[in-house]
Design a protein around this motif. Sequence first.
Motif, PDB file in Angstrom:
ATOM      1  N   GLY A 243      48.933  45.973  42.505  1.00  0.00           N
ATOM      2  CA  GLY A 243      48.692  47.340  42.052  1.00  0.00           C
ATOM      3  C   GLY A 243      48.260  48.213  43.202  1.00  0.00           C
ATOM      4  O   GLY A 243      48.375  47.847  44.372  1.00  0.00           O
ATOM      5  N   LEU A 244      47.749  49.393  42.838  1.00  0.00           N
ATOM      6  CA  LEU A 244      47.310  50.363  43.835  1.00  0.00           C
ATOM      7  C   LEU A 244      45.893  50.833  43.539  1.00  0.00           C
ATOM      8  O   LEU A 244      45.544  51.096  42.380  1.00  0.00           O
ATOM      9  CB  LEU A 244      48.233  51.591  43.840  1.00  0.00           C
ATOM     10  CG  LEU A 244      49.696  51.399  44.234  1.00  0.00           C
ATOM     11  CD1 LEU A 244      50.429  52.731  44.145  1.00  0.00           C
ATOM     12  CD2 LEU A 244      49.811  50.811  45.631  1.00  0.00           C
ATOM     13  N   ALA A 245      45.113  50.956  44.608  1.00  0.00           N
ATOM     14  CA  ALA A 245      43.824  51.640  44.495  1.00  0.00           C
ATOM     15  C   ALA A 245      44.089  53.133  44.386  1.00  0.00           C
ATOM     16  O   ALA A 245      45.194  53.615  44.654  1.00  0.00           O
ATOM     17  CB  ALA A 245      42.958  51.332  45.710  1.00  0.00           C
ATOM     18  N   PHE A 246      43.098  53.884  44.026  1.00  0.00           N
ATOM     19  CA  PHE A 246      43.289  55.331  43.866  1.00  0.00           C
ATOM     20  C   PHE A 246      43.546  56.032  45.198  1.00  0.00           C
ATOM     21  O   PHE A 246      44.043  57.160  45.214  1.00  0.00           O
ATOM     22  CB  PHE A 246      42.081  55.944  43.160  1.00  0.00           C
ATOM     23  CG  PHE A 246      41.924  55.488  41.735  1.00  0.00           C
ATOM     24  CD1 PHE A 246      42.950  55.678  40.816  1.00  0.00           C
ATOM     25  CD2 PHE A 246      40.765  54.850  41.317  1.00  0.00           C
ATOM     26  CE1 PHE A 246      42.828  55.258  39.495  1.00  0.00           C
ATOM     27  CE2 PHE A 246      40.625  54.431  40.001  1.00  0.00           C
ATOM     28  CZ  PHE A 246      41.665  54.626  39.084  1.00  0.00           C
ATOM     29  N   ASN A 247      43.249  55.356  46.312  1.00  0.00           N
ATOM     30  CA  ASN A 247      43.562  55.935  47.615  1.00  0.00           C
ATOM     31  C   ASN A 247      44.982  55.587  48.068  1.00  0.00           C
ATOM     32  O   ASN A 247      45.372  55.905  49.192  1.00  0.00           O
ATOM     33  CB  ASN A 247      42.541  55.488  48.664  1.00  0.00           C
ATOM     34  CG  ASN A 247      42.470  53.974  48.812  1.00  0.00           C
ATOM     35  OD1 ASN A 247      43.364  53.244  48.411  1.00  0.00           O
ATOM     36  ND2 ASN A 247      41.367  53.500  49.409  1.00  0.00           N
TER      37      ASN A 247
ATOM     38  N   TYR B 139      45.475  51.060  39.338  1.00  0.00           N
ATOM     39  CA  TYR B 139      46.494  50.706  38.341  1.00  0.00           C
ATOM     40  C   TYR B 139      47.300  49.511  38.813  1.00  0.00           C
ATOM     41  O   TYR B 139      47.664  49.411  39.999  1.00  0.00           O
ATOM     42  CB  TYR B 139      47.448  51.876  38.098  1.00  0.00           C
ATOM     43  CG  TYR B 139      46.876  52.950  37.203  1.00  0.00           C
ATOM     44  CD1 TYR B 139      46.838  52.777  35.815  1.00  0.00           C
ATOM     45  CD2 TYR B 139      46.373  54.128  37.735  1.00  0.00           C
ATOM     46  CE1 TYR B 139      46.309  53.757  34.988  1.00  0.00           C
ATOM     47  CE2 TYR B 139      45.843  55.114  36.915  1.00  0.00           C
ATOM     48  CZ  TYR B 139      45.820  54.922  35.543  1.00  0.00           C
ATOM     49  OH  TYR B 139      45.293  55.897  34.725  1.00  0.00           O
ATOM     50  N   ALA B 140      47.594  48.602  37.883  1.00  0.00           N
ATOM     51  CA  ALA B 140      48.534  47.527  38.164  1.00  0.00           C
ATOM     52  C   ALA B 140      49.934  48.117  38.282  1.00  0.00           C
ATOM     53  O   ALA B 140      50.206  49.217  37.778  1.00  0.00           O
ATOM     54  CB  ALA B 140      48.485  46.474  37.064  1.00  0.00           C
TER      55      ALA B 140
ATOM     56  N   PHE C  25      49.379  49.294  33.638  1.00  0.00           N
ATOM     57  CA  PHE C  25      48.117  49.083  32.936  1.00  0.00           C
ATOM     58  C   PHE C  25      46.943  49.254  33.907  1.00  0.00           C
ATOM     59  O   PHE C  25      47.049  48.971  35.100  1.00  0.00           O
ATOM     60  CB  PHE C  25      48.077  47.693  32.300  1.00  0.00           C
ATOM     61  CG  PHE C  25      48.975  47.558  31.099  1.00  0.00           C
ATOM     62  CD1 PHE C  25      48.703  48.270  29.938  1.00  0.00           C
ATOM     63  CD2 PHE C  25      50.098  46.746  31.134  1.00  0.00           C
ATOM     64  CE1 PHE C  25      49.528  48.165  28.825  1.00  0.00           C
ATOM     65  CE2 PHE C  25      50.927  46.631  30.031  1.00  0.00           C
ATOM     66  CZ  PHE C  25      50.646  47.345  28.874  1.00  0.00           C
ATOM     67  N   GLY C  26      45.816  49.709  33.387  1.00  0.00           N
ATOM     68  CA  GLY C  26      44.654  49.968  34.214  1.00  0.00           C
ATOM     69  C   GLY C  26      44.068  48.704  34.809  1.00  0.00           C
ATOM     70  O   GLY C  26      44.070  47.642  34.178  1.00  0.00           O
ATOM     71  N   LEU C  27      43.557  48.847  36.035  1.00  0.00           N
ATOM     72  CA  LEU C  27      42.866  47.752  36.707  1.00  0.00           C
ATOM     73  C   LEU C  27      41.379  48.086  36.756  1.00  0.00           C
ATOM     74  O   LEU C  27      40.990  49.166  37.219  1.00  0.00           O
ATOM     75  CB  LEU C  27      43.390  47.578  38.130  1.00  0.00           C
ATOM     76  CG  LEU C  27      44.674  46.779  38.324  1.00  0.00           C
ATOM     77  CD1 LEU C  27      45.124  46.872  39.775  1.00  0.00           C
ATOM     78  CD2 LEU C  27      44.477  45.324  37.927  1.00  0.00           C
ATOM     79  N   TYR C  28      40.573  47.143  36.319  1.00  0.00           N
ATOM     80  CA  TYR C  28      39.129  47.348  36.261  1.00  0.00           C
ATOM     81  C   TYR C  28      38.413  46.242  37.047  1.00  0.00           C
ATOM     82  O   TYR C  28      38.962  45.162  37.280  1.00  0.00           O
ATOM     83  CB  TYR C  28      38.647  47.358  34.800  1.00  0.00           C
ATOM     84  CG  TYR C  28      39.116  48.580  34.042  1.00  0.00           C
ATOM     85  CD1 TYR C  28      38.270  49.657  33.823  1.00  0.00           C
ATOM     86  CD2 TYR C  28      40.428  48.664  33.579  1.00  0.00           C
ATOM     87  CE1 TYR C  28      38.703  50.788  33.150  1.00  0.00           C
ATOM     88  CE2 TYR C  28      40.878  49.799  32.912  1.00  0.00           C
ATOM     89  CZ  TYR C  28      40.011  50.857  32.696  1.00  0.00           C
ATOM     90  OH  TYR C  28      40.451  51.988  32.055  1.00  0.00           O
TER      91      TYR C  28
END
Length: 357
Positions: free
Chosen positions: A238-242, A301-302, A306-309
């Motif tokens: 997935g990706l980090a928000f950066n 996000y993956a 879907f959200g990654l927590y």
Amino acid sequence: MNNDLLKIAFISLFLFLTACGGSSDSSTEVTDSSAIDGSDDTSDNDDTNDSSDSDSSDDDAQNDEAGIDVDATLFLTGENVSIDTVSCTLMNGTQTLCYEITSKHTAEEHDMGPWCPETIYDTAEEGGLWFDKGEINDLDGAFIENLATYYDDPGFKMYEDDGTVRRMETAEECAEGADPNIEDKYTNMCAQCLPEWVSTQVTYLIPITPIKQDEPVELSDGPTLEVAGVEYGPSVRGLAFNGVRFDHPADIDIILAGYQIAPVDDAGGHVNNSLGYHYHGDTGMTTRIEQSDSHAAMIGYALDGFGLYAKLDDNGNEAEDLDECRGHSDDTRGYHYHVLSLESNEFLDCFYGAWAE
């Protein structure tokens, strides 16, 4: 976190640095994927109870598959990250809309590095982290000095007689040291590539509305860890928000076979000489979206949307009802994942969602 308006209109690093599946082309990459049978059913959100497990109720099945739309506004767009909306086809054949996220793999909210200490007398502040044996170790000078004992192998001696740590000091050394047939001069070397040595721009597709499949798909661990004949999902988790990617496990055995150490920094990231900076674990230093109900913070996000927590919630507890992909569902976040900790050398090892081809 819906974005209804937009709803309507990411290989491999060789060996020691990341073992990240991909090519050596550092300009543009679209995430690889394998075609695997799956359901393209989506569900309407009817009123459902909050039962988390049912194998008979259609309503419960629909609730379990419901996904929250990707919120593009959470990404730190600007010079290093840009987002467009494009048509895309998912691995199950569904034609839909995706966010096309182009990233320069640059962390804006924390420093990138350090990785390898300069001498065996340096403290933890001068080095990064090394994970193995289910442990996270500060890569200070003392750890470098003690490698032969730590691995019970007298072949380790990653420093000169004056205490200087043998580490990669140039972009050329970084590139050559990543060759599978490692030259003797790169053994017993602390492997590090610096961000300024690498210029990269990578494009990823993430479905705006995630679709949960009936069966999970095992994700690629890169060519050195894959089993022949198995069809895998993407290597990018997935990706980090950066915009920096969450990558697949590093092949620790191959790294150690060359008498090398390839540390990550305190944020869980390091640099691939072709890919650039990327993460191998979550240490809490990237942008996090805190949750009002003490649920674990959202970290990105993956690749399936879907959200990654984070692994733990605000009280330090891990969710107890996670499926084999470390996912579960609730009324606030829909279906979502919780990542593993850094010492696991893994974020997730399977997806339940359909990713873009």
